[in-house]
Design an enzyme around this catalytic site. Structure first.
Site, PDB file in Angstrom:
ATOM      1  N   GLU A   1       0.753  -1.150   0.028  1.00 33.39           N
ATOM      2  CA  GLU A   1      -0.159   0.179  -0.052  1.00 33.39           C
ATOM      3  C   GLU A   1       0.865   1.252   0.044  1.00 33.39           C
ATOM      4  O   GLU A   1       2.202   1.208  -0.027  1.00 33.39           O
ATOM      5  CB  GLU A   1      -0.956   0.036   1.155  1.00 33.39           C
ATOM      6  CG  GLU A   1      -2.362  -0.452   0.890  1.00 33.39           C
ATOM      7  CD  GLU A   1      -3.051   0.607   0.388  1.00 33.39           C
ATOM      8  OE1 GLU A   1      -2.637   1.648  -0.105  1.00 33.39           O
ATOM      9  OE2 GLU A   1      -4.382   0.411   0.348  1.00 33.39           O
TER      10      GLU A   1
ATOM     11  N   ASN B   1      -5.127   3.056   8.524  1.00 30.70           N
ATOM     12  CA  ASN B   1      -5.048   2.750   6.954  1.00 30.70           C
ATOM     13  C   ASN B   1      -4.687   3.786   6.026  1.00 30.70           C
ATOM     14  O   ASN B   1      -3.749   4.475   6.796  1.00 30.70           O
ATOM     15  CB  ASN B   1      -6.776   2.305   6.322  1.00 30.70           C
ATOM     16  CG  ASN B   1      -6.763   1.389   5.404  1.00 30.70           C
ATOM     17  OD1 ASN B   1      -6.158   0.348   5.538  1.00 30.70           O
ATOM     18  ND2 ASN B   1      -7.694   1.661   4.491  1.00 30.70           N
TER      19      ASN B   1
ATOM     20  N   GLU C   1     -14.049  -4.748   9.692  1.00 32.25           N
ATOM     21  CA  GLU C   1     -14.531  -3.841   8.568  1.00 32.25           C
ATOM     22  C   GLU C   1     -15.965  -3.565   8.902  1.00 32.25           C
ATOM     23  O   GLU C   1     -17.009  -3.250   7.945  1.00 32.25           O
ATOM     24  CB  GLU C   1     -14.379  -4.301   7.277  1.00 32.25           C
ATOM     25  CG  GLU C   1     -13.000  -4.500   6.781  1.00 32.25           C
ATOM     26  CD  GLU C   1     -12.864  -5.052   5.410  1.00 32.25           C
ATOM     27  OE1 GLU C   1     -13.879  -5.033   4.391  1.00 32.25           O
ATOM     28  OE2 GLU C   1     -11.840  -5.403   4.979  1.00 32.25           O
TER      29      GLU C   1
ATOM     30  N   ASN D   1      -9.931   5.270   2.725  1.00 28.18           N
ATOM     31  CA  ASN D   1      -8.750   4.955   1.776  1.00 28.18           C
ATOM     32  C   ASN D   1      -8.116   6.338   1.061  1.00 28.18           C
ATOM     33  O   ASN D   1      -8.097   7.260   1.866  1.00 28.18           O
ATOM     34  CB  ASN D   1      -9.130   3.810   0.784  1.00 28.18           C
ATOM     35  CG  ASN D   1      -8.398   2.601   0.860  1.00 28.18           C
ATOM     36  OD1 ASN D   1      -7.317   2.373   1.205  1.00 28.18           O
ATOM     37  ND2 ASN D   1      -9.176   1.474   1.217  1.00 28.18           N
TER      38      ASN D   1
ATOM     39  N   ASP E   1      -9.847   2.108  -4.223  1.00 20.86           N
ATOM     40  CA  ASP E   1      -8.889   1.941  -3.191  1.00 20.86           C
ATOM     41  C   ASP E   1      -8.249   3.119  -2.926  1.00 20.86           C
ATOM     42  O   ASP E   1      -8.851   4.230  -2.673  1.00 20.86           O
ATOM     43  CB  ASP E   1      -8.173   0.591  -3.280  1.00 20.86           C
ATOM     44  CG  ASP E   1      -7.277   0.435  -2.132  1.00 20.86           C
ATOM     45  OD1 ASP E   1      -7.068   1.033  -0.954  1.00 20.86           O
ATOM     46  OD2 ASP E   1      -6.915  -1.125  -1.911  1.00 20.86           O
TER      47      ASP E   1
END
Length: 318
Positions: free
Chosen positions: A23, A135, A154, A181, A229
């Site tokens: 990521e 995140n 989640e 995100n 995302d």
């Protein structure tokens, strides 16, 4: 007249790896290298495309994002809050940076200090919420960190998006988020783009330099196209979005029209960012978590040379 959508498969492998949840690609202009992470592997990687040099930093908590700091070092969005690493915290990697077994896979709020001695790491802001992790995050034009969270399970509405100032003070911007995100800003800094993945939307806000208001939909994602995302914004003001379970990066114009698609062999690209000396190469992180038979490149760092013209990204001012 309908706009034509250009499609390409012209990717290359920048770093072959097996990150569980790669990521957060971010170009560090001062160091001339790309920063990226493996959230579930609790690793922060760097990659210099000129020399090929790679480094790795292990954290003892899941890490949602790592961004450059003014003057060197990293700000990290960790499970239990926001931390700061000094300029010498990242060490040379031996061989390819590979995803490792997840530290703390169950999200146990107990845990040690992130890796690095007391001279290298300190908490800027610590907030322990059992069952929640960090995140994606992004640095705003004013040098603040916009940091997202989500529940490990989640659960709907279990996450947040917060603005963290350089002194560690924080303000919750959105408090009804599921999977926080991609976040990014238009070239003139007057718009902010944002993705809460399960909504299957890319939203846009008006931005006054510190506050985001007037949330509205820019793009609605159709069934079968995957889930939006991470994102990045280019010099033309277009928004590039990685599609989890969509196997592609898609570019949308400021009006929300799809005009370019980068098709990939891996089903779960997670985020993208422009890098390289001229900010023309699009780097793409990928994931292999949850896949029964991962593609050989799942978890690798990919690149599309000459994909477009990126924007310089600010460093965190803290």
């Amino acid at each position: 007249m309908r706009r034509r959508t250009a499609r390409t498969h012209a990717y290359e492998v920048a770093v072959r790896a097996e990150a569980a949840l790669g990521e957060g690609p971010t170009w560090d202009a001062d160091a001339g290298r790309l920063i990226w992470i493996d959230i579930l592997g609790s690793r922060v990687f760097t990659y210099d495309p000129v020399s090929g040099r790679r480094t790795v930093l292990a954290t003892e908590q899941h890490v949602g994002a790592a961004k450059p700091r003014v003057g060197g070092g990293l700000v990290v969005n960790l499970r239990d809050g926001i931390g700061l690493y000094g300029p010498d915290s990242v060490t040379d990697a031996a061989g390819s940076p590979a995803g490792t077994s997840a530290a703390d896979p169950a999200g146990d709020p107990a845990g040690g200090r992130p890796a690095g001695g007391p001279q290298e790491f300190r908490w800027l802001r610590r907030e322990i919420v059992p069952g929640r992790r960090a995140n994606d995050a992004a640095v705003a034009p004013d040098g603040s960190l916009w940091a997202g969270t989500m529940r490990y399970d989640e659960a709907p509405g279990g996450g947040t998006l917060s603005r963290v100032a350089p002194d560690g003070s924080a303000e919750i911007v959105l408090d009804d988020v599921t999977v926080s995100n991609g976040t990014g800003w238009s070239p003139d800094g007057r718009l902010m783009y944002y993705i809460d993945t399960p909504t299957r939307r890319v939203d846009v806000f008006d931005f006054d330099g510190q506050r985001a208001t007037g949330r509205r939909q820019l793009v609605a994602i159709e069934e079968g196209d995957g889930y939006p995302d991470g994102l990045t914004v280019d010099a033309e003001g277009c928004v590039w979005v990685a599609f989890w379970d969509g196997g592609a990066i898609r570019r949308y114009t400021p009006s929300g029209a799809l005009d370019r698609v980068v098709e990939l062999p891996v089903p779960r690209p997670t985020a993208c960012a422009f890098g390289g000396a001229g900010l023309t190469d699009l780097y793409i992180t990928t994931a292999r978590t949850g896949l029964e038979a991962p593609h050989p490149l799942a978890g690798s760092l990919l690149v599309v040379p000459g994909a477009g013209q990126g924007l310089p990204q600010p460093a965190f001012a803290g």
